[in-house]
Design a protein around this motif. Structure first.
Motif, PDB file in Angstrom:
ATOM      1  N   GLY A 114       0.610  -0.928  -0.081  1.00 34.83           N
ATOM      2  CA  GLY A 114      -0.342   0.025   0.053  1.00 34.83           C
ATOM      3  C   GLY A 114       1.261   1.325  -0.385  1.00 34.83           C
ATOM      4  O   GLY A 114       0.442   2.474  -0.772  1.00 34.83           O
ATOM      5  N   VAL A 115       1.991   1.450   1.096  1.00 36.62           N
ATOM      6  CA  VAL A 115       2.852   2.121   1.204  1.00 36.62           C
ATOM      7  C   VAL A 115       3.516   2.707  -0.747  1.00 36.62           C
ATOM      8  O   VAL A 115       3.299   3.602  -0.707  1.00 36.62           O
ATOM      9  CB  VAL A 115       3.822   2.239   1.989  1.00 36.62           C
ATOM     10  CG1 VAL A 115       4.875   3.540   1.527  1.00 36.62           C
ATOM     11  CG2 VAL A 115       2.993   1.984   3.319  1.00 36.62           C
ATOM     12  N   ALA A 116       3.978   1.512  -1.322  1.00 33.87           N
ATOM     13  CA  ALA A 116       4.349   1.303  -2.453  1.00 33.87           C
ATOM     14  C   ALA A 116       3.620   2.346  -3.681  1.00 33.87           C
ATOM     15  O   ALA A 116       4.274   2.797  -4.265  1.00 33.87           O
ATOM     16  CB  ALA A 116       4.894   0.111  -2.782  1.00 33.87           C
ATOM     17  N   ALA A 117       2.984   1.633  -3.463  1.00 35.65           N
ATOM     18  CA  ALA A 117       1.525   2.164  -4.710  1.00 35.65           C
ATOM     19  C   ALA A 117       0.659   3.302  -4.214  1.00 35.65           C
ATOM     20  O   ALA A 117       0.089   3.459  -5.122  1.00 35.65           O
ATOM     21  CB  ALA A 117       0.739   0.932  -4.533  1.00 35.65           C
ATOM     22  N   SER A 118       1.392   3.839  -3.361  1.00 33.25           N
ATOM     23  CA  SER A 118       0.300   4.689  -2.671  1.00 33.25           C
ATOM     24  C   SER A 118       0.404   6.524  -3.718  1.00 33.25           C
ATOM     25  O   SER A 118       2.261   6.483  -4.077  1.00 33.25           O
ATOM     26  CB  SER A 118       0.298   5.502  -1.781  1.00 33.25           C
ATOM     27  OG  SER A 118       0.366   6.495  -0.588  1.00 33.25           O
ATOM     28  N   PRO A 119       0.291   7.022  -4.374  1.00 29.16           N
ATOM     29  CA  PRO A 119       0.290   8.458  -5.269  1.00 29.16           C
ATOM     30  C   PRO A 119       0.889   9.398  -4.185  1.00 29.16           C
ATOM     31  O   PRO A 119       2.065  10.301  -4.832  1.00 29.16           O
ATOM     32  CB  PRO A 119      -0.970   8.744  -5.943  1.00 29.16           C
ATOM     33  CG  PRO A 119      -1.346   7.522  -6.192  1.00 29.16           C
ATOM     34  CD  PRO A 119      -1.317   6.433  -4.676  1.00 29.16           C
ATOM     35  N   VAL A 120       0.121   9.931  -2.904  1.00 29.30           N
ATOM     36  CA  VAL A 120       0.730  10.459  -2.089  1.00 29.30           C
ATOM     37  C   VAL A 120       2.114   9.912  -1.414  1.00 29.30           C
ATOM     38  O   VAL A 120       2.965  11.553  -1.755  1.00 29.30           O
ATOM     39  CB  VAL A 120      -0.420  10.220  -0.705  1.00 29.30           C
ATOM     40  CG1 VAL A 120       0.167  11.508   0.650  1.00 29.30           C
ATOM     41  CG2 VAL A 120      -1.602  10.710  -1.113  1.00 29.30           C
TER      42      VAL A 120
ATOM     43  N   GLU B  58       4.398  10.888  -4.285  1.00 30.13           N
ATOM     44  CA  GLU B  58       4.596  12.597  -4.181  1.00 30.13           C
ATOM     45  C   GLU B  58       5.361  13.101  -3.114  1.00 30.13           C
ATOM     46  O   GLU B  58       6.161  13.825  -3.851  1.00 30.13           O
ATOM     47  CB  GLU B  58       3.432  12.935  -4.627  1.00 30.13           C
ATOM     48  CG  GLU B  58       2.371  14.516  -4.479  1.00 30.13           C
ATOM     49  CD  GLU B  58       3.594  14.978  -5.535  1.00 30.13           C
ATOM     50  OE1 GLU B  58       3.398  14.674  -6.443  1.00 30.13           O
ATOM     51  OE2 GLU B  58       3.810  16.825  -5.997  1.00 30.13           O
ATOM     52  N   ALA B  59       5.271  13.030  -2.263  1.00 33.19           N
ATOM     53  CA  ALA B  59       5.656  12.949  -1.011  1.00 33.19           C
ATOM     54  C   ALA B  59       7.268  12.866  -0.848  1.00 33.19           C
ATOM     55  O   ALA B  59       8.269  13.771  -0.761  1.00 33.19           O
ATOM     56  CB  ALA B  59       5.238  12.985   0.068  1.00 33.19           C
ATOM     57  N   ILE B  60       7.634  11.820  -1.020  1.00 36.44           N
ATOM     58  CA  ILE B  60       8.914  10.783  -0.373  1.00 36.44           C
ATOM     59  C   ILE B  60       9.234   9.853  -1.324  1.00 36.44           C
ATOM     60  O   ILE B  60       9.090   8.639  -0.932  1.00 36.44           O
ATOM     61  CB  ILE B  60       8.851  10.470   1.518  1.00 36.44           C
ATOM     62  CG1 ILE B  60       8.972  11.696   2.172  1.00 36.44           C
ATOM     63  CG2 ILE B  60      10.726  10.097   1.630  1.00 36.44           C
ATOM     64  CD1 ILE B  60       8.890  11.447   3.136  1.00 36.44           C
ATOM     65  N   PRO B  61       9.538   9.880  -2.422  1.00 39.23           N
ATOM     66  CA  PRO B  61       9.765   9.762  -3.575  1.00 39.23           C
ATOM     67  C   PRO B  61      10.333   7.494  -2.702  1.00 39.23           C
ATOM     68  O   PRO B  61      10.070   6.932  -3.431  1.00 39.23           O
ATOM     69  CB  PRO B  61       9.557   9.559  -5.249  1.00 39.23           C
ATOM     70  CG  PRO B  61      10.642  10.554  -4.927  1.00 39.23           C
ATOM     71  CD  PRO B  61       9.607  11.212  -3.134  1.00 39.23           C
ATOM     72  N   ALA B  62      11.493   8.026  -2.532  1.00 35.57           N
ATOM     73  CA  ALA B  62      12.027   7.053  -1.573  1.00 35.57           C
ATOM     74  C   ALA B  62      11.455   6.068  -0.758  1.00 35.57           C
ATOM     75  O   ALA B  62      12.012   5.163  -0.316  1.00 35.57           O
ATOM     76  CB  ALA B  62      13.593   8.010  -1.739  1.00 35.57           C
ATOM     77  N   LEU B  63      10.677   6.509  -0.313  1.00 37.08           N
ATOM     78  CA  LEU B  63      10.191   6.213   0.950  1.00 37.08           C
ATOM     79  C   LEU B  63       9.489   5.224  -0.098  1.00 37.08           C
ATOM     80  O   LEU B  63       9.079   3.932   0.743  1.00 37.08           O
ATOM     81  CB  LEU B  63       9.437   7.227   1.806  1.00 37.08           C
ATOM     82  CG  LEU B  63       8.727   6.118   2.716  1.00 37.08           C
ATOM     83  CD1 LEU B  63       9.523   4.781   4.020  1.00 37.08           C
ATOM     84  CD2 LEU B  63       7.731   7.235   3.486  1.00 37.08           C
ATOM     85  N   ALA B  64       8.411   5.304  -1.022  1.00 35.17           N
ATOM     86  CA  ALA B  64       7.592   4.059  -1.885  1.00 35.17           C
ATOM     87  C   ALA B  64       8.470   3.117  -2.300  1.00 35.17           C
ATOM     88  O   ALA B  64       7.867   2.018  -2.188  1.00 35.17           O
ATOM     89  CB  ALA B  64       7.263   5.196  -2.600  1.00 35.17           C
ATOM     90  N   ALA B  65       9.631   3.715  -3.042  1.00 31.44           N
ATOM     91  CA  ALA B  65      10.420   2.873  -3.740  1.00 31.44           C
ATOM     92  C   ALA B  65      10.957   2.067  -2.496  1.00 31.44           C
ATOM     93  O   ALA B  65      10.886   0.524  -2.909  1.00 31.44           O
ATOM     94  CB  ALA B  65      11.515   3.626  -4.606  1.00 31.44           C
ATOM     95  N   LEU B  66      11.410   1.832  -1.378  1.00 27.68           N
ATOM     96  CA  LEU B  66      12.048   1.135   0.032  1.00 27.68           C
ATOM     97  C   LEU B  66      10.932   0.251   0.322  1.00 27.68           C
ATOM     98  O   LEU B  66      11.139  -1.112  -0.002  1.00 27.68           O
ATOM     99  CB  LEU B  66      12.407   1.926   0.706  1.00 27.68           C
ATOM    100  CG  LEU B  66      12.812   1.434   2.468  1.00 27.68           C
ATOM    101  CD1 LEU B  66      13.409   1.855   3.318  1.00 27.68           C
ATOM    102  CD2 LEU B  66      11.182   1.372   3.169  1.00 27.68           C
ATOM    103  N   ALA B  67       9.410   0.573   0.093  1.00 25.69           N
ATOM    104  CA  ALA B  67       8.533  -0.018   0.539  1.00 25.69           C
ATOM    105  C   ALA B  67       8.309  -1.332  -0.628  1.00 25.69           C
ATOM    106  O   ALA B  67       8.193  -2.421   0.383  1.00 25.69           O
ATOM    107  CB  ALA B  67       6.955   1.153   0.409  1.00 25.69           C
ATOM    108  N   GLY B  68       8.263  -1.310  -1.595  1.00 25.19           N
ATOM    109  CA  GLY B  68       7.896  -2.015  -3.130  1.00 25.19           C
ATOM    110  C   GLY B  68       9.224  -2.913  -3.385  1.00 25.19           C
ATOM    111  O   GLY B  68       9.131  -3.432  -3.881  1.00 25.19           O
TER     112      GLY B  68
END
Lengths: 272, 159
Positions: A78-84, A87-97
């Motif tokens: 959910g974190v990896a796929a979240s547009p929010v 947008e805010a911290i792309p490295a965090l989304a990438a880490l989650a993924g």
């Protein structure tokens, strides 16, 4: 086979805390992807599991001014796929993924990972590297005061992580070398820049779990480019050493990972 | 013990189980659906992959009681009568299995990839998304080919 236990699906924070308190040796469970394997190995044997993911306060991902606030029961997927988040911290989304594999990401949660503080988990590096605030059922805890050594945190008995508030940085990057079998980090570096301030958090490598590399932070605050790290080295004395990687190799990976995270903001860089 | 009702392959199925019962054991022991395999029992291999509320999960690391009220799809729920699901048909066509032990989990993971990402997928995505499923026979090449072909067949069918 796990030892027997009683399961309780909590609907509110009060319900969860009461169920925890009323058992002899309860454990909270969220995605269960650390706890259930540990129980199968009989390294943990709680007599009651209190399941947290149905509690509404633990859900939701939202931008709140200069902070990104993520509910503890949000899954890695959910974190990896979240547009929010993207947008805010792309490295965090990438880490989650990059955690585990798709099936693990569908179950595992941010709160579970952070509360467990596995020394090779990914999220602690983002929480510490971004200087996040951990909100619990009782209080707020700064990331710098939260992680207290391998599998140890500042959480008191029965305290529940409810959400984590991340300051949105000017830029952030994450670089890791994965254990090819387990996919946990052998060493990984999360670098975040807030104006002239830089934070560097290393996971997977330190024998006390996640830690800040202050020397690198100072060098990068003066000059934010990979070359600023030339000549800096992490002391192998504080590194884990096992069949997968020696302390010296992990210390080397800390420096390489930090340089790559600086050079590649806004995304994940895999060292192998 | 807890009473558990889970919708499995479109039908509500109920049983009284110990709270420590794993979802995979509920499927295999309580319901007799032995298509879902237990490989490693340590969340690594993915042989036990089923689709829980639209998401591929390792059913050896989910409690049956956690899935109360959920929808689960297993390998037994894919074919319609004698007609194989497109992913099953592609696995046959491309010889995407040898011993076959990992195949039910591999197919459920692949079906879920197509559900989550649609048919416009490439090899890199398939390989990344299959990281949670281990195969000790094939070397993965024919599995990836089969998933890509199933995606292609889905695209053709949609046109």
């Amino acid at each position: 086979m796990m030892y027997d236990f009683a399961y309780h699906r909590a609907r509110t924070l009060d319900d969860a805390r009461a169920a925890f308190r009323d058992a002899d040796d309860a454990a909270y469970v969220s995605g269960g992807h650390s706890l259930l394997p540990t129980m199968k190995n009989r390294l943990a044997a709680p007599d009651r599991l209190v399941h947290l993911t149905a509690i509404p306060e633990l859900r939701g991902i939202a931008r709140d001014g200069d902070r990104l606030v993520i509910g503890a029961a949000e899954t890695h997927a959910g974190v990896a796929a979240s547009p929010v988040v993207q947008e805010a911290i792309p490295a965090l989304a990438a880490l989650a993924g990059s955690i585990g594999d798709p099936q693990v990401r569908h179950r595992g949660t941010m709160g579970g990972s952070v509360a467990n503080n596995d020394p090779a988990a990914d999220y602690p590096s983002a929480v510490l590297g971004l200087g996040a605030t951990i909100h619990t059922s009782e209080r707020e805890i700064d990331a710098d005061d939260f992680f207290a050594g391998m599998f140890t945190t500042a959480l008191d008995e029965g305290e529940i992580v409810t959400r984590i508030a991340f300051p949105v940085p000017d830029s952030a990057g994450y670089a890791k070398m994965r254990n090819p079998a387990s996919r946990y980090a052998l060493a990984a570096s999360f670098v975040a820049r807030f104006g002239g301030d830089v934070r560097v958090a290393i996971t997977g490598a330190g024998s006390d779990g996640v830690f800040r590399w202050h020397e690198a932070e100072e060098a990068l605050a003066a000059r934010f480019e990979p070359g600023a790290l030339d000549g800096l080295a992490v002391d192998p004395d504080g590194m884990m050493s096992d069949m997968h990687a020696s302390a010296a190799f992990r210390a080397h990976l800390c420096a390489v990972g930090t340089a790559r995270a600086v050079a590649n903001p806004g995304r994940l860089t895999l060292l192998a | 013990m807890s009473d558990v009702t889970i919708n499995v392959n479109g039908t509500d199925r109920s049983a009284t189980v110990e709270d420590r019962t794993l979802l995979v054991d509920f499927l295999r022991e309580a319901l007799g659906l032995t298509g879902t395999h237990v490989g490693c029992d340590t969340s690594q291999c993915g042989a036990c992959t089923v689709i829980l509320d639209g998401k591929a999960v390792k059913s050896c690391t989910v409690l049956a009681v956690m899935a109360e009220g959920s929808e689960v799809r297993t390998i037994e729920g894919l074919a319609e009568g004698d007609e194989l699901h497109p992913v099953q048909a592609a696995f046959c066509k491309h010889h995407a299995l040898q011993c076959g032990f990992c195949t039910p989990g591999m197919i459920m993971a692949a079906v879920n990839i197509l559900e989550r990402h649609g048919p416009d997928i490439d090899e890199a995505l398939v390989r990344h998304q299959l990281e949670g499923n281990l195969c000790r026979c094939t070397g993965y090449h024919n599995i990836v080919k089969a998933v890509l072909d199933a995606a292609q067949q889905t695209r053709i069918a949609a046109e």
